[in-house]
Design an enzyme around this catalytic site. Structure first.
Site, mmCIF file in Angstrom:
data_model
loop_
_atom_site.group_PDB
_atom_site.id
_atom_site.type_symbol
_atom_site.label_atom_id
_atom_site.label_comp_id
_atom_site.label_asym_id
_atom_site.label_seq_id
_atom_site.Cartn_x
_atom_site.Cartn_y
_atom_site.Cartn_z
ATOM 1 N N GLN A 89 0.750 -1.332 -0.110
ATOM 2 C CA GLN A 89 0.206 -0.060 -0.123
ATOM 3 C C GLN A 89 0.794 1.324 -0.050
ATOM 4 O O GLN A 89 0.406 2.418 -0.287
ATOM 5 C CB GLN A 89 -1.047 -0.150 1.207
ATOM 6 N N GLU A 129 -4.440 -1.119 14.388
ATOM 7 C CA GLU A 129 -4.859 -0.275 13.342
ATOM 8 C C GLU A 129 -6.132 0.581 13.773
ATOM 9 O O GLU A 129 -7.086 -0.198 14.398
ATOM 10 C CB GLU A 129 -5.210 -0.843 11.954
ATOM 11 N N TYR A 151 -6.460 7.969 4.314
ATOM 12 C CA TYR A 151 -6.405 7.822 5.978
ATOM 13 C C TYR A 151 -5.318 8.358 6.768
ATOM 14 O O TYR A 151 -5.133 8.371 7.873
ATOM 15 C CB TYR A 151 -5.900 6.181 6.252
ATOM 16 N N HIS A 167 1.308 -8.957 5.104
ATOM 17 C CA HIS A 167 0.082 -8.056 4.885
ATOM 18 C C HIS A 167 -0.373 -8.343 3.185
ATOM 19 O O HIS A 167 -0.219 -7.373 2.453
ATOM 20 C CB HIS A 167 0.531 -6.820 5.238
ATOM 21 N N ASN A 201 -7.098 -4.778 14.853
ATOM 22 C CA ASN A 201 -7.383 -3.669 14.097
ATOM 23 C C ASN A 201 -8.675 -3.228 14.120
ATOM 24 O O ASN A 201 -9.716 -4.030 13.852
ATOM 25 C CB ASN A 201 -7.255 -3.740 12.587
ATOM 26 N N SER A 221 -5.395 2.617 -0.943
ATOM 27 C CA SER A 221 -6.332 1.889 -0.019
ATOM 28 C C SER A 221 -7.030 0.483 -0.831
ATOM 29 O O SER A 221 -8.217 0.236 -0.777
ATOM 30 C CB SER A 221 -7.473 2.779 0.355
ATOM 31 N N TRP A 222 -6.221 -0.285 -1.256
ATOM 32 C CA TRP A 222 -6.555 -1.535 -2.171
ATOM 33 C C TRP A 222 -7.557 -1.208 -3.082
ATOM 34 O O TRP A 222 -7.447 -0.331 -3.859
ATOM 35 C CB TRP A 222 -7.354 -2.794 -1.200
ATOM 36 N N ASN A 266 -1.329 -10.179 8.940
ATOM 37 C CA ASN A 266 -2.256 -9.048 9.095
ATOM 38 C C ASN A 266 -3.686 -9.666 8.625
ATOM 39 O O ASN A 266 -4.010 -10.148 7.444
ATOM 40 C CB ASN A 266 -1.960 -7.982 8.342
ATOM 41 N N GLU A 267 -4.608 -9.562 9.215
ATOM 42 C CA GLU A 267 -6.065 -9.993 9.250
ATOM 43 C C GLU A 267 -6.288 -11.149 8.252
ATOM 44 O O GLU A 267 -6.863 -10.747 6.838
ATOM 45 C CB GLU A 267 -6.763 -8.624 8.568
ATOM 46 N N LYS A 301 -9.679 7.357 -1.252
ATOM 47 C CA LYS A 301 -10.032 7.104 0.019
ATOM 48 C C LYS A 301 -8.645 7.169 1.261
ATOM 49 O O LYS A 301 -7.738 6.551 0.911
ATOM 50 C CB LYS A 301 -10.369 5.527 0.202
HETATM 51 C C1 BG6 Z 1 -7.244 -3.036 7.109
HETATM 52 C C2 BG6 Z 1 -6.182 -3.547 6.548
HETATM 53 O O1 BG6 Z 1 -8.373 -4.050 7.014
HETATM 54 O O2 BG6 Z 1 -7.942 -1.754 6.932
HETATM 55 C C3 BG6 Z 1 -5.283 -2.472 5.829
HETATM 56 O O3 BG6 Z 1 -5.211 -4.014 7.490
HETATM 57 C C4 BG6 Z 1 -6.509 -1.427 5.053
HETATM 58 O O4 BG6 Z 1 -4.527 -2.870 4.738
HETATM 59 C C5 BG6 Z 1 -7.343 -0.868 6.260
HETATM 60 O O5 BG6 Z 1 -6.139 -0.702 4.166
HETATM 61 C C6 BG6 Z 1 -8.224 -0.002 5.554
HETATM 62 O O6 BG6 Z 1 -9.162 -0.467 5.004
HETATM 63 P P1 BG6 Z 1 -9.522 0.112 3.433
HETATM 64 O O7 BG6 Z 1 -10.368 -1.137 2.566
HETATM 65 O O8 BG6 Z 1 -10.359 1.146 3.728
HETATM 66 O O9 BG6 Z 1 -8.341 0.421 2.920
#
Ligand code: BG6
Length: 462
Positions: free
Chosen positions: A14, A364, A426, A111, A285, A417-418, A155-156, A424
């Site tokens: 990311q 997180e 953060y 991750h 998280n 953000s994927w 991670n998750e 988006k």
């Molecule tokens: C978590 C992940 O699910 O949330 C991160 O560990 C991710 O990789 C973050 O970016 C926020 O989610 P998103 O989908 O809004 O990027």
């Protein structure tokens, strides 16, 4: 609060960019996003080249820890397990920069950026990936363990396998319950195998797992709701937390899964590895709780809003026969349908502490927003309000006796953000993707610095 870790968290794919540099091979995300012509992380935040600047800004922002992940495709070249020294050198420089600035590194081994050479052999549906992962983890312990003392195996795993194998919005983009179960199981097995290597190798430090934590609420106190809650808790949390912390996959969950899935991959030998190799801490998280009601009707449906305001309100979860998600009308939501519910973090920490009695890190927490970053300083009051309420919840749980040892903002700077792309945001630091990736601290960056320097004295909880 002297040894409390206050930091920010990122993930290699990311933020790093440099996707073809330093001998990095392709990850499953490179291939999936390129083939589908989707926004990708080829450049991302260019952390690969600018990590020193980013870490310096963390330090200047008062932070004393940095949670980041290692890219497997940078470190291991091929299925034979050959080490890419250039990749190791990169992370050596990154870790050294952290230490130079007095920042404690918390390192996630995986991750989500699986090397494509493993995905081509079935990825997490193939037990060989657990073996490959264990080798990779050992390389990381050997090369970085002299300086890294806080590790997370994964991670998750729940979010990753749900997205990749059930919802199908992440690579490999499948929708298959059996595959979801198989991949989840193999990830938890790989996690335990890495813990075993860590223990038998006598490495110094702590090893845990990071979970996408959604404390479960119900609309009423009926028996039916309590049953729905148990189903949902198994689905969202217990599958990961029980397995990692107690060494047992919940028996009632296995009983349910057995009705439709083949569980023969769960051999007695591997289950013993899971049982004997539990984690030292739990990383949570937290973005939101989940509220559920008893299942009424409809097929299993999982819709995630990856389009923000264009699809606001479309998210939905039904697990046939188990539960249905309810979205409380009176709550506030982000443009991506995430409920804003800080009380869930307080309650959730208490539940996890009371159940497992392991140290907890909030690995997180943050809010995704649309922001105009062309301005001199982004006045992200919504983020400040969000973080204030959530940090208040963490401090309250800590004061109440829960062993919470750290809080990591997602994220210290803007990143990819994927499937939501870079719109988006953060970060506490804005990245101007249009203008040379210039970094500019947002208002929240200075606010967080004050929180850290005053041990949360100005947190209002409102
Ligand atoms: C978590 C992940 O699910 O949330 C991160 O560990 C991710 O990789 C973050 O970016 C926020 O989610 P998103 O989908 O809004 O990027």
């Amino acid at each position: 609060m002297n040894d409390f870790l206050w930091g920010g968290a990122t993930a290699s794919y990311q933020c790093e960019g440099g996707w073809q540099e330093g001998g990095r091979v392709e990850s499953m995300w490179d291939v999936y996003l390129h083939e589908n012509h989707l926004e990708n992380g080829d450049v991302a935040s260019d952390h690969y080249h600018r990590f020193r600047e980013d870490i310096r800004m963390m330090k200047e922002g008062g932070q004393n820890s940095y949670r980041f992940s290692l890219a497997w495709p940078r470190i291991i070249k091929n299925r034979e397990g050959e080490v890419n020294q250039e990749g190791v050198d990169f992370y050596n420089r990154l870790i050294d920069a952290c230490l130079e600035y007095g920042i404690t590194p918390m390192v996630t081994i995986f991750h989500w950026d699986l090397p494509q050479y493993l995905e081509e052999k079935g990825g997490w549906l193939n037990r060989d990936t657990c073996v490959a992962y264990t080798h990779y983890a050992k390389v990381c312990f050997d090369r970085f363990g002299d300086r890294v003392k806080l590790w997370a195996t994964f991670n998750e795993p729940r979010y990753y396998t749900n997205s990749g194998y059930l919802i199908g919005n992440y690579p490999p983009g499948h929708q298959d319950i059996q595959e979801t179960v198989t991949a989840s199981y193999y990830m938890m097995l790989a996690s335990a195998m890495a813990v075993e290597v860590f223990r038998t190798g006598g490495y110094d430090g702590q090893i845990g797992i990071v979970h996408s934590f959604s404390p479960v609420y119900t609309t009423d106190t009926s028996v039916e709701s309590a049953i729905a809650r148990r189903f949902a808790d198994n689905f969202y949390n217990n599958w990961i937390l029980d397995t990692a912390a107690i060494g047992e996959i919940p028996g009632d969950l296995l009983g349910e899964l057995k009705k439709t899935c083949d569980l023969s991959m769960m051999t007695p030998e591997d289950l013993a590895v899971i049982r004997q190799n539990r984690v030292d801490y739990l990383g949570l998280n937290y973005y939101a709780r989940v509220m559920v009601k008893p299942y009424e009707s409809g097929e299993t449906t999982l819709i995630v809003n990856n389009q923000g305001k264009k699809a606001k309100g479309t998210s939905q979860t039904i697990i046939k026969g188990w539960f249905e998600q309810v979205r409380p009308e009176s709550s506030r939501y982000t443009e991506w349908d995430t409920e804003i519910f800080p009380e869930g973090l307080y309650e959730g920490i208490r539940q996890v502490w009371n159940k497992y009695h392991l140290p907890i890190y909030i690995t997180e927490n943050g809010i995704g927003l649309y922001e105009d970053t062309s301005v001199k300083r982004v006045e992200d009051d919504d983020r400040i309000e969000f973080m204030d309420m959530h940090i208040a919840a963490v401090l309250k749980a800590k004061e109440g006796g829960c062993d919470v040892r750290g809080y990591y903002a997602w994220s210290p700077f803007d990143l990819y953000s994927w499937k939501n792309g870079t719109e988006k945001r953060y970060g506490l630091v804005a990245i101007d993707y249009e203008n040379g990736l210039e970094r500019r601290p947002k208002k929240s960056y200075y606010w967080y610095k004050d929180v850290i320097e005053t041990d949360g004295k100005h947190i209002t909880g409102k």
